[in-house]
Scaffold this active site. Structure first.
Site, mmCIF file in Angstrom:
data_model
loop_
_atom_site.group_PDB
_atom_site.id
_atom_site.type_symbol
_atom_site.label_atom_id
_atom_site.label_comp_id
_atom_site.label_asym_id
_atom_site.label_seq_id
_atom_site.Cartn_x
_atom_site.Cartn_y
_atom_site.Cartn_z
ATOM 1 N N GLU A 274 47.138 41.149 46.110
ATOM 2 C CA GLU A 274 46.685 41.898 44.944
ATOM 3 C C GLU A 274 47.620 43.069 44.633
ATOM 4 O O GLU A 274 47.953 43.857 45.521
ATOM 5 C CB GLU A 274 45.248 42.384 45.162
ATOM 6 C CG GLU A 274 44.662 43.208 44.037
ATOM 7 C CD GLU A 274 44.679 42.501 42.685
ATOM 8 O OE1 GLU A 274 44.346 41.304 42.638
ATOM 9 O OE2 GLU A 274 45.043 43.148 41.679
ATOM 10 N N THR A 318 45.080 39.597 36.847
ATOM 11 C CA THR A 318 44.919 38.616 37.930
ATOM 12 C C THR A 318 44.692 37.209 37.378
ATOM 13 O O THR A 318 45.273 36.239 37.862
ATOM 14 C CB THR A 318 43.711 38.981 38.827
ATOM 15 O OG1 THR A 318 43.987 40.204 39.490
ATOM 16 C CG2 THR A 318 43.454 37.917 39.872
#
Ligand code: GP9
Ligand code: MN
Length: 721
Positions: A274, A318
């Site tokens: 991430e 994302t």
């Protein structure tokens, strides 16, 4: 106290009072107010009782309280435009419609932890069908309470217990009331969008729209979105796909014989780092490496590491990275493609491709399933399993969570319980989340000095990245001990920048520069991309590429042909690969030139160049731009037109049947249990049912705490499997 209780008047007394007031002055207005209060009350109570909206802080709590009111006023005010009994019936009908929508969503949410969407309601949707089957099992008798007031109101009108307002109210009053509803709605939206910028344009999660704007506003928002999608889908024709396929086929690259198929049939671990930027690799703070374990992995002789690899995400962040990684299709120019098109579109995604080659496919993520519409999109992608927050017992404990979900060390450790049950070969995608803006971590997990740029949201970045690095090392250690490491291909990638361009002074300090240029900012978009496997020829590869290229590159290594696929990336291993990296906003990078924020640079030297001063650029810039515009446009039409539904030319791929998948925890666990018998190839099955979880070592303070019974409970349930 007792005296006070004695004095509490009976409900009858209340009713008499209410009726008296309603009868004497403007009975219809009172009836309207009563309905507004009832609708508001039901909605607000159910927000708390049946949904998990995650309202935090005074602003969000206030909006949650306020947001049922505007639509209640707007809808119910329609009754005020009529008079006599009719106006009462209209009010009751609008109370009923809002209550019924609430009721339907409560049931749907109980099953799927998400809100109903028009796409799901339309026939043929897999989730819609599943819901139909299980509705009886999930309904609680108390759900019907939502309709009690309506029955009473109907009784009052039918049995003439209310004085019917024959005159009604003045038109002006009715209009003012509707306007009041609209104004309240705008106020709500104004406050919401300062609390959460991009609420409607980026549309992260249906939960957010309901939390901030309300259940009915969500219905309208969703209906508009669905309408737009249906329209663009309707306009699309098979010829559109043919044209694009023709173009794509001219872009196909020959495979690399040194790599092609060398890792065929191995398990695949896709590890989503991430917000992880490339600059963190080998980066030091106070002489200490931020990510020593990832660095070691990066330099491993069996790791192929790309150091000129860029993120290409748009607003979908994302979810855009995932869209590219799984499909080699770009995210959209606004919003998230997974949110807008993930539920209904046809895809030819990595999980489905591998699944059709005998793989079990599973996604793991410690956040709620609905975020970025993963719960629906993953079905379209062909994931057999989606282990989301609900599957992690530790997720119920606030101490085990930070930001968007489970802390990485706990997430990865608790994922092992499912990894060991996956029939092999498997494709497992693990989405970490702790290294996410605003990079906050509790003291007991911080094991690294913050940077000292003075920018609050930047300085913690290395600390959460360090935490992610440790979590990664713990996972790798377990995989080595359990025998999975040697048998698997690892793909690691950073999804997008962690530090946005709004922090330029801090970026300059991190990079040790006076000031950052647009060229530095372009370089700052680099993220890691590594492929590791036993026996794979490793090394740091300087080829220029981006997330869109991950899929064809991986397919090369796995020996899966991509000749007929409609994809926009190219195989970075191919000897013919050229390396044009389009950014979502139309900028680009090639090994020779960089175009970023309307400026051109020499990619090798970082020097700024202009079209008038550089002859080669003058020729190359329009060509590159035309290519970039074309791939973005074509990729967008594949998604907005749902063009892959027209692809009939495939003999090596069949369309995903979304109805096969059920991500409810009970269903997932059942399916895993069944798989141990029907396909006993998991680590657990091969280990004769003996769990390997005792091999997983973590220093997560939350888990080593002996007072934590939750963890002990987990250990026992998993080892008894
Ligand atoms: C949440 C996570 C964050 O589930 O994937 O998404 P992002 O904000 O990075 O797009
Ligand atoms: Mn992200």
């Amino acid at each position: 106290m007792m005296n006070f209780l004695k004095k509490v008047p009976s409900p009858k007394f209340f009713w008499r009072k209410i009726k008296q007031t309603m009868d004497t002055s403007a009975p219809l207005v009172w009836f309207f107010v009563l309905n507004v209060v009832l609708v508001w009350f039901k909605t607000y109570i159910n927000y708390h009782m049946n949904f998990n909206l995650g309202a935090e802080g005074a602003t969000q709590q206030f909006l949650l309280f306020l947001n049922p009111i505007p639509t209640a006023i707007i809808f119910l005010s329609i009754a005020l435009y009529f008079k006599g009994a009719l106006s009462y019936w209209i009010a009751i009908i609008f109370n009923f419609i809002q209550s019924f929508w609430l009721f339907a969503n409560i049931l749907y949410y109980r099953e799927f932890s998400d809100f109903l969407s028009m796409g799901i309601l339309s026939s043929g949707s897999s989730t819609g069908n599943n819901l139909g089957k299980s509705i009886a099992a999930i309904i609680h008798w108390s759900d019907y309470m939502i309709f009690v007031d309506i029955i009473i109101l109907i009784g009052l009108v039918v049995f003439k217990q209310l004085t019917i307002d024959k005159k009604g109210v003045q038109k002006r009053f009715a209009i003012l009331t509707t306007v009041l509803g609209v104004v309240l709605m705008l106020i709500d939206y104004g406050i919401a969008s300062t609390d959460r910028t991009g609420l409607l344009t980026r549309s992260f999660d249906n939960n957010y729209i309901v939390k901030y704007l309300g259940l009915n506003e969500y219905a309208v928002f969703n209906a508009v979105q669905t309408y737009n999608q249906t329209e663009s889908r309707k306009r699309a024709k098979p010829e559109d796909l043919n044209k694009i396929k023709k173009f794509v086929s001219t872009q196909k690259m020959p495979d690399n014989i040194e790599y092609y198929g060398t890792q065929k049939g191995k398990n695949v671990f896709m590890i989503h780092l991430e917000s992880f930027q490339q600059f963190l690799i080998d980066y030091k703070v106070d002489g200490r490496e931020v990510t020593p374990n990832l660095n070691k992995f990066y330099h491993d002789q069996n790791t192929l590491s790309f150091d000129n690899f860029y993120n290409q995400v748009g607003q979908g962040k994302t979810s855009d990275a995932e869209m590219m990684q799984e499909n080699s299709l770009y995210g959209l120019s606004t919003g998230s493609a997974m949110v807008k098109y993930g539920t209904n579109n046809t895809f030819e995604s990595l999980p489905a491709i591998l699944n059709q080659r005998g793989y079990t496919t599973a996604a793991f993520h410690g956040d709620v399933a609905s975020f970025w519409n993963r719960d629906n999109t993953y079905k379209s992608f062909g994931y057999n399993y989606f282990f989301s927050k609900a599957y992690y017992d530790n997720a119920n404990n606030p101490r085990f969570n930070v930001g968007y979900g489970l802390k990485d060390k706990i997430f990865l450790k608790d994922s092992a319980k499912y990894i060991e049950q996956l029939p092999q070969p498997f494709y497992a995608k693990l989405l970490t989340v702790t290294n996410h803006y605003p990079y906050e971590l509790d003291k007991e997990n911080i094991d690294f000095p913050a940077t000292t740029t003075g920018d609050k949201t930047v300085d913690g970045y290395v600390q959460t990245a360090h935490y992610l690095d440790q979590a990664f090392a713990e996972l790798i250690d377990y995989l080595k001990k359990s025998g999975l490491y040697d048998n698997s291909v690892f793909v690691l990638y950073g999804d997008h920048y962690g530090i946005s361009e709004n922090h330029q002074p801090a970026i300059a300090q991190l990079l040790g520069k006076e000031k950052v240029t647009n060229f530095d900012l372009a370089q700052f978009q680099k993220v890691p991309f590594m492929i590791h496997a036993n026996g794979l020829k490793g090394g740091v590869d300087h080829t220029y590429g981006g997330e869109i290229d991950m899929l064809p590159t991986l397919l090369d290594v796995l020996g899966v042909p991509d000749d007929n696929m409609t994809i926009f990336g190219q195989d970075m291993l191919s000897p013919k690969y050229e390396g044009i990296v389009p950014f979502r906003d139309g900028d680009w990078i090639t090994p020779t030139y960089t175009k970023y924020n309307n400026q051109f640079f020499n990619t090798k030297t970082g020097e700024q160049v202009t079209i008038s001063s550089d002859e080669v650029l003058k020729k190359q810039a329009p060509e590159t731009q035309a290519y970039v515009d074309k791939v973005l446009e074509y990729s967008d039409s594949v998604i907005t037109g749902d063009l892959l539904r027209f692809d009939k030319s495939r003999s090596d791929f069949h369309k995903v049947n979304k109805k096969e998948f059920d991500y409810k925890k009970s269903a997932g666990l059942e399916q895993l249990k069944e798989a141990q018998k029907t396909n006993p190839s998991s680590v657990l099955a091969k280990n004769k049912g003996q769990s390997t979880l005792n091999l997983y070592k973590t220093d997560a303070p939350e888990l080593s705490d002996s007072s934590d019974t939750n963890n002990q409970k987990n250990e026992t349930t998993s080892s008894s499997k």
